[in-house]
Design a protein around this motif. Structure first.
Motif, mmCIF file in Angstrom:
data_model
loop_
_atom_site.group_PDB
_atom_site.id
_atom_site.type_symbol
_atom_site.label_atom_id
_atom_site.label_comp_id
_atom_site.label_asym_id
_atom_site.label_seq_id
_atom_site.Cartn_x
_atom_site.Cartn_y
_atom_site.Cartn_z
ATOM 1 N N GLN A 1 0.843 -1.194 0.000
ATOM 2 C CA GLN A 1 0.000 0.000 0.000
ATOM 3 C C GLN A 1 0.881 1.249 0.000
ATOM 4 O O GLN A 1 0.455 2.305 0.455
ATOM 5 C CB GLN A 1 -0.918 -0.010 1.216
ATOM 6 C CG GLN A 1 -1.837 -1.196 1.234
ATOM 7 C CD GLN A 1 -2.632 -1.283 2.523
ATOM 8 O OE1 GLN A 1 -2.459 -0.518 3.447
ATOM 9 N NE2 GLN A 1 -3.519 -2.265 2.570
ATOM 10 N N ARG A 2 2.106 1.114 -0.488
ATOM 11 C CA ARG A 2 3.043 2.234 -0.472
ATOM 12 C C ARG A 2 2.755 3.212 -1.604
ATOM 13 O O ARG A 2 2.340 2.818 -2.689
ATOM 14 C CB ARG A 2 4.490 1.749 -0.613
ATOM 15 C CG ARG A 2 4.941 0.859 0.505
ATOM 16 C CD ARG A 2 6.411 0.508 0.416
ATOM 17 N NE ARG A 2 6.721 -0.295 -0.767
ATOM 18 C CZ ARG A 2 7.941 -0.689 -1.115
ATOM 19 N NH1 ARG A 2 8.971 -0.337 -0.369
ATOM 20 N NH2 ARG A 2 8.137 -1.413 -2.180
ATOM 21 N N THR A 3 3.016 4.466 -1.336
ATOM 22 C CA THR A 3 3.019 5.509 -2.352
ATOM 23 C C THR A 3 4.475 5.898 -2.547
ATOM 24 O O THR A 3 5.186 6.163 -1.572
ATOM 25 C CB THR A 3 2.196 6.730 -1.900
ATOM 26 O OG1 THR A 3 0.857 6.304 -1.633
ATOM 27 C CG2 THR A 3 2.182 7.805 -2.965
ATOM 28 N N GLY B 1 10.007 -4.244 -1.059
ATOM 29 C CA GLY B 1 8.560 -4.430 -0.991
ATOM 30 C C GLY B 1 8.194 -5.833 -0.557
ATOM 31 O O GLY B 1 8.986 -6.549 0.070
ATOM 32 N N ARG B 2 7.007 -6.242 -0.910
ATOM 33 C CA ARG B 2 6.522 -7.567 -0.547
ATOM 34 C C ARG B 2 7.326 -8.642 -1.273
ATOM 35 O O ARG B 2 7.669 -8.468 -2.441
ATOM 36 C CB ARG B 2 5.049 -7.698 -0.908
ATOM 37 C CG ARG B 2 4.155 -6.761 -0.119
ATOM 38 C CD ARG B 2 2.730 -6.825 -0.596
ATOM 39 N NE ARG B 2 2.647 -6.195 -1.915
ATOM 40 C CZ ARG B 2 1.565 -6.212 -2.670
ATOM 41 N NH1 ARG B 2 0.475 -6.840 -2.260
ATOM 42 N NH2 ARG B 2 1.549 -5.623 -3.837
ATOM 43 N N LEU C 1 3.412 -11.336 -2.352
ATOM 44 C CA LEU C 1 2.748 -12.011 -1.235
ATOM 45 C C LEU C 1 2.333 -10.988 -0.191
ATOM 46 O O LEU C 1 3.125 -10.161 0.232
ATOM 47 C CB LEU C 1 3.692 -13.013 -0.571
ATOM 48 C CG LEU C 1 3.975 -14.308 -1.317
ATOM 49 C CD1 LEU C 1 5.029 -15.113 -0.575
ATOM 50 C CD2 LEU C 1 2.710 -15.117 -1.456
ATOM 51 N N ASP C 2 1.094 -11.063 0.228
ATOM 52 C CA ASP C 2 0.633 -10.248 1.336
ATOM 53 C C ASP C 2 0.953 -11.000 2.621
ATOM 54 O O ASP C 2 1.147 -12.215 2.604
ATOM 55 C CB ASP C 2 -0.877 -10.013 1.233
ATOM 56 C CG ASP C 2 -1.232 -9.103 0.081
ATOM 57 O OD1 ASP C 2 -0.496 -8.129 -0.139
ATOM 58 O OD2 ASP C 2 -2.242 -9.375 -0.597
ATOM 59 N N PRO C 3 1.004 -10.332 3.773
ATOM 60 C CA PRO C 3 1.287 -11.035 5.026
ATOM 61 C C PRO C 3 0.328 -12.199 5.287
ATOM 62 O O PRO C 3 0.710 -13.198 5.865
ATOM 63 C CB PRO C 3 1.143 -9.951 6.091
ATOM 64 C CG PRO C 3 1.412 -8.672 5.379
ATOM 65 C CD PRO C 3 0.914 -8.885 3.969
#
Length: 182
Positions: free
Chosen positions: A22-24, A156-157, A167-169
Motif C-alpha cells: 500500500q506504499r506511495t 517491498g513484498r 505475497l501479502d502477510p
C-alpha cells in the motif's frame, strides 16, 4: 509552465509512504528550505534507477574510464534517511527523460506531470501549464540515487515462489495453485 529545477540538489532520493503493498512512491528534491515531492509508480522508480545505472555504465565505457563517474556509489554517499517532511505532492509523474550533459558532466533527470494530451517521446515538450521537475546530478550522486532506488523497490513484498506475484502477510490467491491460498 511551473519548473522545479535543482542544479544541483542538496538531496535527491526516492522514498515511500505506507506499508508494503500500500506504499506511495515519491521522488524528492531539496535545496536549502525548498522541497519538491512528486508521486510516481513503483515501476517508474525501478525503470529510472535501472536507466540511470545503464547510462552511467555507458558513459564510463565510452570514455574509457576517464569520465568522472564511479563504478559504485562512493563510501559515505549512502542516504538511508526517510523522506523530508512535509511530503506535499506537487504533481504525479507521467513521462520522464534522462540525459548526460557532457559539458558539465552531469546526469539530467526530467519528470513531467501526467498530461491528458499526447506527448511525442522524441520531443517531450511539456504543455504550457504542465509541471516539470528537473534535477542535475554528478556521477557519484546519480550512482547513490540509483542504488537507493533499487533497494527501495526490492524492499517491498516478497514474491510468491510459484507465480512471482507479491505475497501479502496473510498470503495471496495464487493463480498457479488454481486459486488456493499459499
Amino acid at each position: 509552465m511551473p519548473v522545479h529545477e535543482y542544479d544541483p540538489p542538496e538531496r535527491f532520493v526516492a522514498g515511500t509512504v505506507g506499508q508494503p503493498g500500500q506504499r506511495t512512491f515519491f521522488l524528492q528534491a531539496r535545496a536549502g528550505a525548498r522541497l519538491t515531492s512528486v508521486a510516481l509508480e513503483k515501476t517508474q522508480v525501478s525503470a529510472l534507477a535501472e536507466r540511470v545505472g545503464e547510462l552511467l555504465d555507458e558513459i564510463v565505457r565510452r570514455s574509457g574510464g576517464a569520465a568522472p563517474v564511479p563504478a559504485l556509489p562512493p563510501a559515505g554517499t549512502e542516504d538511508t534517511a526517510p523522506l523530508d517532511l512535509p511530503i506535499d505532492e506537487e504533481f504525479r509523474v507521467g513521462t520522464m527523460s534522462l540525459a548526460w550533459d557532457g559539458e558539465r558532466d552531469v546526469v539530467v533527470i526530467e519528470c513531467f506531470e501526467v498530461s491528458e494530451t499526447e506527448v511525442d517521446p522524441e520531443q517531450p515538450e511539456p504543455a504550457p501549464d504542465q509541471n516539470l521537475l528537473r534535477v542535475s546530478l554528478d556521477g557519484a550522486a546519480a550512482r547513490a540515487f540509483a542504488a537507493r532506488s533499487l533497494a527501495l523497490v526490492a524492499a517491498g513484498r516478497p514474491p510468491c515462489p510459484f507465480c512471482a506475484g507479491p505475497l501479502d502477510p496473510a498470503g495471496h490467491v495464487c493463480p498457479r495453485a488454481n486459486g488456493y491460498r499459499r
